[in-house]
Design a protein around this motif. Structure first.
Motif, PDB file in Angstrom:
ATOM      1  N   GLY A 154      45.125  20.695  16.964  1.00  0.00           N
ATOM      2  CA  GLY A 154      46.179  19.465  16.134  1.00  0.00           C
ATOM      3  C   GLY A 154      46.330  17.989  16.089  1.00  0.00           C
ATOM      4  O   GLY A 154      46.439  17.078  15.532  1.00  0.00           O
ATOM      5  N   PRO A 191      44.881  23.705  11.086  1.00  0.00           N
ATOM      6  CA  PRO A 191      43.395  23.677  10.454  1.00  0.00           C
ATOM      7  C   PRO A 191      43.285  23.642   8.613  1.00  0.00           C
ATOM      8  O   PRO A 191      44.039  23.992   8.042  1.00  0.00           O
ATOM      9  CB  PRO A 191      43.228  24.732  10.891  1.00  0.00           C
ATOM     10  N   ASP A 192      41.685  23.306   9.037  1.00  0.00           N
ATOM     11  CA  ASP A 192      40.958  23.861   7.708  1.00  0.00           C
ATOM     12  C   ASP A 192      41.326  22.811   6.393  1.00  0.00           C
ATOM     13  O   ASP A 192      41.629  23.809   5.557  1.00  0.00           O
ATOM     14  CB  ASP A 192      40.800  25.612   7.184  1.00  0.00           C
ATOM     15  N   GLU A 208      42.605  20.963  20.286  1.00  0.00           N
ATOM     16  CA  GLU A 208      43.251  22.318  19.776  1.00  0.00           C
ATOM     17  C   GLU A 208      44.438  22.712  18.627  1.00  0.00           C
ATOM     18  O   GLU A 208      44.276  23.837  17.958  1.00  0.00           O
ATOM     19  CB  GLU A 208      42.642  23.691  21.120  1.00  0.00           C
TER      20      GLU A 208
END
Length: 246
Positions: free
Chosen positions: A111, A132-133, A109
């Motif tokens: 990363g 993220p992303d 969660e």
């Protein structure tokens, strides 16, 4: 009769221990990056009063099979396979360093890049964290880079490089968790010659047919030792009956 009983008993005991190793190899025939364990029998002379007329059977670990397993393409960005010799360095729960050939990674969660069993993958400066992303790419030299999915497409960001090592096979020992460590316990030095195949995983190097044949042979050896024990018991009983008659 005691010589026959104890000799057969030692053979049966160590045959069972070698069967456990063969069973473990078979159970990991589909485990990613698994290295088969090699065992062998050796004789141990019984030293005592008189001549050494007896020898027990001892099961000894001959080592591990470090041959390359089959590489299968998965197309998954977080899957890598070590090509040829080499290992991927991961961080253990006690903060130490261990080595694996299982290159099936995932992110937490937060990363953090880690193995499927939860060990963080080590980079040049410690565990690697992925934001993220982003779209992740792992190069053949272990460099982990990302491209944002909602920004400039060609904005490549290098996060770090996976620590790849290639210590001498004789300097490695298998742990209870299935991963390998150096015999001295210290970390191995990075090796720039180790290469990864992205989007692929290395299978187990266990030969299923050979392992099954080995299991059958060990089962027959165990039965033979048990029959020898039964024969010794029968001979002892008959000898006692004959002596009682005289």
């Amino acid at each position: 009769m005691d010589r026959l009983v104890y000799t057969a008993m030692s053979g049966a005991k160590h045959t069972l221990e070698q069967q456990a190793t063969a069973s473990n190899n078979l159970a990991n025939a589909t485990t990613t990056g698994f290295r088969a364990q090699l065992n062998t029998f050796r004789s141990a002379p019984v030293v005592g009063d008189g001549l050494p007329t007896r020898a027990f059977v001892v099961d000894s670990t001959a080592g591990n099979d470090f041959s390359q397993g089959p590489i299968q393409d998965t197309g998954r960005a977080l899957d890598v396979a070590v090509q040829g010799k080499g290992w991927i360095a991961v961080q253990t729960a006690d903060g130490g360093e261990a080595y694996t050939r299982n290159g099936s990674f995932k992110t937490t969660e937060n990363g953090v890049l880690q193995t499927q069993s939860g060990q963080p993958v080590l980079g040049d400066g410690g565990p690697i964290t992925i934001p993220p992303d982003v779209t992740v790419a792992i190069a053949s030299d272990g460099t982990v880079s990302t491209i944002p999915t909602d920004g400039i497409p060609n904005a490549v960001n290098i996060l770090g490089r996976i620590k790849l090592v290639n210590p001498d096979d004789k300097n490695l020992k298998r742990g209870d968790d299935g991963m390998f460590r150096t015999i001295t316990g210290g970390p191995a030095q990075p090796d720039a010659n180790v290469r990864l195949a992205s989007g692929a995983l290395e299978g187990s190097n266990v030969n299923v047919v050979e392992a099954m044949v080995n299991m059958i042979n060990l089962s027959r050896q165990f039965e033979m030792n048990m029959k020898m024990i039964q024969t010794a018991e029968s001979d002892s009983t008959k000898a006692t009956q004959i002596l009682s008659l005289t």
